[in-house]
Write an enzyme that holds these catalytic residues in place. Structure first.
Site, PDB file in Angstrom:
ATOM      1  N   GLU A   1       0.849  -1.288   0.142  1.00 20.88           N
ATOM      2  CA  GLU A   1      -0.058   0.131  -0.058  1.00 20.88           C
ATOM      3  C   GLU A   1       0.720   1.100   0.117  1.00 20.88           C
ATOM      4  OE1 GLU A   1      -4.074  -1.454   2.042  1.00 20.88           O
ATOM      5  OE2 GLU A   1      -2.372  -0.824   3.235  1.00 20.88           O
TER       6      GLU A   1
ATOM      7  N   GLU B   1      -6.989  -7.385  -1.504  1.00 17.57           N
ATOM      8  CA  GLU B   1      -7.437  -7.449  -0.167  1.00 17.57           C
ATOM      9  C   GLU B   1      -8.817  -6.826  -0.247  1.00 17.57           C
ATOM     10  OE1 GLU B   1      -5.753  -5.003   2.852  1.00 17.57           O
ATOM     11  OE2 GLU B   1      -3.658  -5.878   2.477  1.00 17.57           O
TER      12      GLU B   1
END
Length: 744
Positions: A224, A304
């Site tokens: 991320e 995710e």
């Protein structure tokens, strides 16, 4: 009369005939069911395994990304996987959790690799045999082997930063000893440390790539990074490029990817040589449409899909309904896209390995609870939920190839164990007398202590002690700097700071968000020219920061105090197990450790109910099972896996390091407390002024959650170092109480 008898006989024969016919129908139906069942079993037996199907005829290629689909060894594959973190699950349960994933029709497992677990001290590496408290959880190679044995492909996310609500996002705290280091960047110092670590890790996993006959099909680059890079005019893509180069230099040739929330980050976290994937909890159509616009030449992949969320202290337990999860999962797969459930099974942040969250508004710092239950399809104890059932049903609809799946493993047995009296106590002064201290002109962060092979202190508590002071009643104490994260002040062993009962207190003296002019007035009966001032500071979870009193000076009546003794309270297993000098339990006005033993006939999973205790950590047979703070909620219990218990006498060591009021309350071993995906029980209870006992009453199901209430207490023991985390005794509980709130 004859006709009547003939008619009766005829009726009787008809009845017998009908009865026989019914039996024949039943037998035929049963036979048909048996035949159908046999056909199903036979058909299931004839189904291929995942590895059998994708390696048939030999392996010529790994995972490839075409514009609209993935190919594995030249065959189409829909990637439906789930997250299981090996470092959050007891190693004896790795196979159970992985098999439950495969039994649901999932073809892969995803996991992170935390740097701080595998290099806990500078140039000291641990991949399962390091002799550290969490060494048994660090055997990533064994986890990979078991995953392949369970017919699961592996998606690996080695960091170096992983987030994952894991302590410091996986970054080792010894990095902060280098004042020149800039984490998560192309900073030369950081790159040197990262490369040295990767050069130890990557050779261990290289031969587990699919093209070498192993399970690994893909590697993530960083984690991320878009959250850090977005808004920057020139994102540090050189850092990401360096990670890819180190991977390739070590022979990691499998597909590379990045993962970001594409709606907010766009391409900020992307890098050439790695495909983009999306992270989301809802709004699948919007995110996937955006991802396809940004990357039209690759298949869609949700790395995710958040099945729930984690919890902070002073907040409610986070939940997401099974129906909501199933609807989003269906939207992802029907788009069509590939998906990984984050998480399939959460597990626990054993030890001090919980993380924390920063935010711009108050409170700027929020610590995470030790449970990483996440409201996932499998509970913290590995039990099935209605969310598991709902998501498995969705998976079955979108699996283009039917594979052989194992039977669903049984859930573990849960047991509530008998009560145990608190039998021993050690005061804070006694504890400090067992430790070596470091002299320092001024206060400093725990990471800067010259201990642990010059790697500093990473976890636990630090005590700043000044002796020979004159502290008259009404004196003012001020910390002219930053406290990370919670400070307790004692004068001659008597606590002077208030009990921590509300998040609003974080604006006051001794807390993370303390106002610049925050002071503590020291009232009391202590007098004389030679008094002892102790400031006990708890590290409540790193988030790219240092801990303790990290800057400035401590002022008494506007005069800076110098020449301190610094005591690292790391609470390592060997140290806790070595403690002696236990005294008869009594009310304590300062931090203290308490001890109890429990006889266990047959070790089973259980939960320790801390709902009427205060704040601290629990150690079972020396193994730190996590933090408790029931006043802050939402977690009221701590999960104890059966492998931590032995038949016979077990000991728990409770360490309460956050208050000095008298200990009170009951600790309870319970059965499972959560039902299929919700809050099963809200706790209540009163704190008591006398030394309490450990109780283990029967409660409904799984981990317990409840409303935030006032009070704090702690519990601690030491971790085992052998691979299977077994112990010389069955269960030893030692309570270290640093405060309980008697007025609750």
């Amino acid at each position: 009369m004859m006709n009547q008898r003939h008619s009766d006989k005829l009726d009787h024969l008809v009845h017998i005939s009908m009865t026989v016919s019914s039996y024949i129908v039943i037998l035929l139906s049963a036979s048909l069911c048996l035949l159908q069942w046999a056909d199903q079993v036979h058909a299931q037996d004839e189904l291929p395994t995942v590895y059998g199907y994708y390696t048939e005829g030999g392996i010529t290629s790994g995972l490839e990304a075409t514009p609209d689909a993935f190919l594995l060894n030249g065959k189409n594959i829909t990637l439906i996987s789930g997250t299981i973190h090996y470092f959050r699950v007891h190693p004896d349960y790795w196979r159970d959790r992985l098999r439950k994933l495969r039994a649901g029709g999932f073809v892969g497992v995803e996991t992170y690799i935390p740097w701080n677990l595998h290099e806990p001290r500078r140039n000291v590496y641990d991949f399962g045999n390091g002799g550290n408290d969490l060494s048994p959880f660090a055997d990533v190679v064994s986890f990979l082997k078991i995953a392949q044995e369970e017919d699961l492909l592996v998606i690996l996310r080695p960091g170096p930063f992983i987030n994952a609500e894991w302590e410091n996002g996986g970054l080792p705290s010894w990095l902060y000893r280098d004042a020149m280091v800039v984490t998560r960047s192309s900073n030369a110092h950081y790159i040197t440390y990262m490369t040295e670590y990767f050069n130890k890790l990557f050779p261990l996993i290289k031969d587990f790539q699919f093209t070498s006959g192993g399970p690994i099909i893909a590697f993530q680059v960083e984690n991320e990074f878009g959250n850090k890079a977005r808004g920057q005019s020139q994102p540090d893509t050189a850092y990401l490029e360096t990670i890819i180069k180190v991977m390739e230099d070590n022979g990691l040739t499998a597909l590379k990817f990045t993962a970001d929330s594409v709606i907010s980050s766009g391409t900020a976290g992307s890098v050439e040589g790695a495909m983009m994937t999306a992270n989301l909890g809802s709004g699948a159509s919007q995110a996937l449409t955006k991802l396809k616009q940004l990357q039209p030449d690759k298949p869609l992949w949700v790395m995710e899909f958040w099945t729930g969320s984690w919890d902070h202290w002073f907040e409610e337990h986070s939940t997401k309904t099974a129906a909501s999860c199933a609807n989003t999962m269906n939207a992802i797969l029907s788009f069509p896209a590939n998906v990984n459930l984050y998480v399939f099974h959460g597990g626990s942040d054993f030890g001090f390995m919980n993380s924390a969250t920063y935010q711009s508004s108050f409170p700027t710092y929020r610590s995470d609870v030790s449970s990483y239950d996440y409201d996932a399809p499998l509970t913290e104890a590995g039990d099935y939920t209605d969310k598991y059932t709902a998501l498995v049903e969705v998976v079955s609809k979108y699996s283009p190839v039917k594979f052989l799946t194992p039977e669903m493993p049984e859930e573990s047995v849960k047991e509530a164990y008998p009560s145990a009296e608190i039998v021993g106590q050690i005061t804070l002064d006694q504890l400090l007398n067992t430790l070596s201290s470091e002299s320092s002109t001024n206060v400093k962060a725990m990471e800067l202590l010259d201990i642990n092979d010059n790697s500093g202190q990473s976890f636990g508590f630090i005590v700043y002690r000044k002796t020979g002071l004159k502290v008259s009643s009404g004196s003012e104490l001020k910390i002219d700097g930053k406290v990370r994260d919670i400070a307790i002040v004692l004068v001659d062993g008597v606590r002077k700071t208030d009990v921590f009962t509300s998040m609003d207190q974080q604006k006051g003296f001794g807390y993370f968000d303390a106002d610049s002019d925050a002071k503590l007035t020291l009232y009391g009966d202590s007098a004389g020219e030679s008094q002892t001032l102790d400031i006990l500071v708890e590290n409540w979870g790193h988030r790219d920061d240092t801990k303790g009193i990290i800057s400035g000076s401590v002022l008494l009546n506007s005069v800076a105090i110098q020449d301190w003794e610094l005591f690292p309270l790391e609470l390592k297993g060997d140290w806790v197990r070595s403690l002696s000098g236990w005294i008869t339990p009594s009310e304590a006005q300062s931090p203290a450790m308490y001890r109890a033993t429990v006889d266990v006939t047959s070790p089973h999973d259980t939960f320790l109910d801390m709902s009427s205790w205060g704040k601290g950590n629990v150690f079972v047979n020396g193994f730190n099972i996590g933090r408790y703070f029931p006043a802050a909620g939402p977690a009221k219990t701590l999960y104890i896996p059966a492998p931590l218990l032995n038949a016979g006498t077990n000991e728990n060591r409770f360490r309460h390091v956050l208050d000095t009021s008298p200990i009170g309350g009951e600790s309870v071993f319970t059965q499972r407390i959560r039902d299929g995906g919700g809050v099963a029980l809200w706790m209540s209870g009163r704190c008591r002024r006398q030394i309490a006992r450990l109780d283990f009453p029967l409660l409904p199901q799984r981990r317990q959650y409840g409303e935030s209430r006032a009070g704090t207490v702690g519990l601690e023991t030491q971790p085992s170092k052998n691979k299977h985390v077994t112990f010389e005794t069955a269960l030893v509980v030692t309570l270290v109480n640093f405060y309980a709130n008697p007025d609750r």
